[in-house]
Design a protein around this motif. Structure first.
Motif, PDB file in Angstrom:
ATOM      1  N   GLU A   1       2.088   6.663  -2.880  1.00 19.59           N
ATOM      2  CA  GLU A   1       1.138   5.688  -2.345  1.00 19.59           C
ATOM      3  C   GLU A   1      -0.091   5.598  -3.245  1.00 19.59           C
ATOM      4  O   GLU A   1      -0.679   4.533  -3.403  1.00 19.59           O
ATOM      5  CB  GLU A   1       0.725   6.084  -0.924  1.00 19.59           C
ATOM      6  N   SER A   2      -0.473   6.718  -3.846  1.00 21.36           N
ATOM      7  CA  SER A   2      -1.627   6.721  -4.748  1.00 21.36           C
ATOM      8  C   SER A   2      -1.365   5.872  -5.990  1.00 21.36           C
ATOM      9  O   SER A   2      -2.286   5.273  -6.553  1.00 21.36           O
ATOM     10  CB  SER A   2      -1.979   8.154  -5.157  1.00 21.36           C
TER      11      SER A   2
ATOM     12  N   ARG B   1      -2.062   2.302  -4.876  1.00 21.68           N
ATOM     13  CA  ARG B   1      -3.496   2.060  -4.680  1.00 21.68           C
ATOM     14  C   ARG B   1      -4.229   1.973  -6.011  1.00 21.68           C
ATOM     15  O   ARG B   1      -5.157   1.192  -6.169  1.00 21.68           O
ATOM     16  CB  ARG B   1      -4.104   3.166  -3.823  1.00 21.68           C
ATOM     17  N   SER B   2      -3.806   2.777  -6.982  1.00 21.38           N
ATOM     18  CA  SER B   2      -4.491   2.806  -8.278  1.00 21.38           C
ATOM     19  C   SER B   2      -4.314   1.503  -9.052  1.00 21.38           C
ATOM     20  O   SER B   2      -5.104   1.199  -9.955  1.00 21.38           O
ATOM     21  CB  SER B   2      -3.980   3.973  -9.121  1.00 21.38           C
TER      22      SER B   2
ATOM     23  N   ALA C   1      -4.618  -1.476  -7.794  1.00 21.61           N
ATOM     24  CA  ALA C   1      -5.558  -2.477  -7.287  1.00 21.61           C
ATOM     25  C   ALA C   1      -6.930  -2.259  -7.913  1.00 21.61           C
ATOM     26  O   ALA C   1      -7.224  -1.209  -8.487  1.00 21.61           O
ATOM     27  CB  ALA C   1      -5.637  -2.399  -5.768  1.00 21.61           C
TER      28      ALA C   1
ATOM     29  N   GLU D   1     -10.991  -1.581  -8.230  1.00 22.18           N
ATOM     30  CA  GLU D   1     -11.820  -0.553  -7.597  1.00 22.18           C
ATOM     31  C   GLU D   1     -12.635  -1.129  -6.448  1.00 22.18           C
ATOM     32  O   GLU D   1     -12.868  -0.453  -5.451  1.00 22.18           O
ATOM     33  CB  GLU D   1     -12.760   0.059  -8.640  1.00 22.18           C
TER      34      GLU D   1
ATOM     35  N   HIS E   1     -12.708  -2.652  -3.472  1.00 18.87           N
ATOM     36  CA  HIS E   1     -11.781  -3.018  -2.409  1.00 18.87           C
ATOM     37  C   HIS E   1     -12.436  -3.880  -1.330  1.00 18.87           C
ATOM     38  O   HIS E   1     -11.746  -4.477  -0.527  1.00 18.87           O
ATOM     39  CB  HIS E   1     -11.211  -1.749  -1.752  1.00 18.87           C
TER      40      HIS E   1
ATOM     41  N   VAL F   1      -9.176  -7.716  -2.790  1.00 17.73           N
ATOM     42  CA  VAL F   1      -8.155  -6.723  -2.444  1.00 17.73           C
ATOM     43  C   VAL F   1      -8.050  -6.654  -0.925  1.00 17.73           C
ATOM     44  O   VAL F   1      -9.025  -6.362  -0.245  1.00 17.73           O
ATOM     45  CB  VAL F   1      -8.498  -5.328  -3.006  1.00 17.73           C
TER      46      VAL F   1
ATOM     47  N   ARG G   1      -5.938  -4.732   1.926  1.00 14.08           N
ATOM     48  CA  ARG G   1      -5.131  -3.523   2.062  1.00 14.08           C
ATOM     49  C   ARG G   1      -4.931  -2.912   0.676  1.00 14.08           C
ATOM     50  O   ARG G   1      -5.868  -2.407   0.101  1.00 14.08           O
ATOM     51  CB  ARG G   1      -3.834  -3.830   2.802  1.00 14.08           C
ATOM     52  N   THR G   2      -3.753  -2.962   0.099  1.00 13.34           N
ATOM     53  CA  THR G   2      -3.571  -2.335  -1.217  1.00 13.34           C
ATOM     54  C   THR G   2      -3.233  -3.349  -2.308  1.00 13.34           C
ATOM     55  O   THR G   2      -3.022  -2.962  -3.455  1.00 13.34           O
ATOM     56  CB  THR G   2      -2.440  -1.295  -1.162  1.00 13.34           C
ATOM     57  N   ARG G   3      -3.203  -4.622  -1.984  1.00 17.50           N
ATOM     58  CA  ARG G   3      -2.801  -5.620  -2.974  1.00 17.50           C
ATOM     59  C   ARG G   3      -3.971  -6.502  -3.381  1.00 17.50           C
ATOM     60  O   ARG G   3      -4.803  -6.860  -2.550  1.00 17.50           O
ATOM     61  CB  ARG G   3      -1.673  -6.498  -2.411  1.00 17.50           C
ATOM     62  N   GLU G   4      -4.031  -6.829  -4.665  1.00 21.06           N
ATOM     63  CA  GLU G   4      -5.071  -7.705  -5.177  1.00 21.06           C
ATOM     64  C   GLU G   4      -4.560  -9.152  -5.206  1.00 21.06           C
ATOM     65  O   GLU G   4      -3.435  -9.419  -5.622  1.00 21.06           O
ATOM     66  CB  GLU G   4      -5.489  -7.272  -6.576  1.00 21.06           C
TER      67      GLU G   4
END
Length: 318
Positions: A77-78, A81-82, A84, A86, A88, A142, A144-147
């Motif tokens: 999951e990290s 997240r990485s 996307a 910074e 958020h 961003v 959630r986790t998507r840009e």
């Protein structure tokens, strides 16, 4: 009242306007469940290991990318997240364009931007300036986790954020056999064009969305209600919890910020969570270095994995 997707900042130039990102659409589709007609019990879908046939619990399921047929690389999951940005919780406008430059194919999903407490001035300033100039802002956000690529545009008293499709997501019209020759090549006369224009003019009017209803849904709802009455079944609705209050903000000298933005074309991105924590908390003592994990164990999660064994046995009707 609906809850915000997130609370953050709308940034353009040196101006930062605290905002809440709120949904601007309401799903009204009728959802159905699949039942076993023999006893009217719900049909479940299960996550089953393709090799053993055993059900796989969620805690044992990981995400993987198929880089070639039957070969996968497992992602943490990290890792996702990485990828996307910074920031958020920031909508940082990169450029302003004429509203007519965006074709309908780019628009995907609408949201409302709602100002935080004491942020009305900056919000109205941007909204009215966009109306006056006929411009819209292009930014990244961003969720959630998507840009996503997005557009910030005025609509009546609101600022809207509309998610946009990236160019690579659009199909080129040239892939289809479209009539691309002059109208005369299809034996269309000027008289026919004039008559078609007169017909369109006679049918023209103001768009009144309240006149348009989902008639299929209304008829199907009536059928469902009739079924409920005949079987003596009742239903209850759950109310949503109230939304959280906005964060307060300080008074800002907009003239000074606007002047500095124009002179230097600089940006002041909102501080991230890590930066805010660093300012509030005193410097921690230097921790002793942890033991490095065995290289073999770490590599096992990142190395290409064999074909994933989690599959779905059935499908849940949405």
């Amino acid at each position: 009242m609906a809850r915000p997707i997130w609370t953050g900042t709308l940034s353009f130039g040196l101006l930062n306007v605290p905002i809440r990102l709120m949904t601007a659409e309401r799903k009204v589709d009728l959802h159905f469940r699949m039942l076993d007609q023999r006893n009217n019990q719900p049909v479940r879908y299960e996550r089953v290991n393709a090799e053993s046939g055993e059900e796989v619990p969620w805690k044992d399921i990981v995400k993987a990318y198929e880089y070639s047929k039957g070969n996968y690389v497992v992602l943490e999951e990290s890792d996702i997240r990485s990828a996307a940005a910074e920031a958020h919780e920031t909508v940082e406008i990169d450029t302003f364009i004429d509203a007519g430059q965006l074709t309908p194919a780019y628009f995907e999903k609408p949201y409302f931007l709602v100002p935080g407490k004491k942020a009305e001035k900056g919000y109205v300033l941007l909204r009215e300036t966009l109306k006056r100039t006929g411009k819209i802002g292009i930014a990244r956000v961003v969720i959630r986790t998507r840009e996503y690529l997005c557009a910030v545009m005025p609509q009546d008293e609101a600022l809207m954020l509309v998610l946009l499709r990236f160019p690579q997501e659009l199909v080129d019209a040239e892939e289809y056999a479209l009539p691309d020759k002059a109208a005369s090549e299809y034996r269309i006369s000027d008289r026919e064009l004039d008559m078609a224009g007169e017909l369109i003019e006679s049918m023209s009017g103001k768009f009144e969305p309240e006149k348009y209803k989902d008639e299929f849904r209304e008829r199907l709802t009536a059928v469902i209600e009739q079924r409920l009455k005949s079987k003596g079944v009742t239903t209850t609705l759950e109310e949503e919890e109230p939304a959280h209050a906005n964060a307060t903000t300080n008074v800002v000298d907009f003239m000074a910020l606007l002047k500095k933005s124009i002179e230097g074309k600089q940006r002041t991105p909102a501080k991230g969570k890590d930066e805010e924590k660093a300012e509030k908390k005193p410097a921690a003592k230097k921790a002793s270095p942890k033991k490095a994990e065995p290289a073999a164990k770490k590599a096992s999660r990142k190395s290409p994995a064999k074909k994933a064994t989690a599959t779905r046995k059935g499908r849940k009707a949405g």
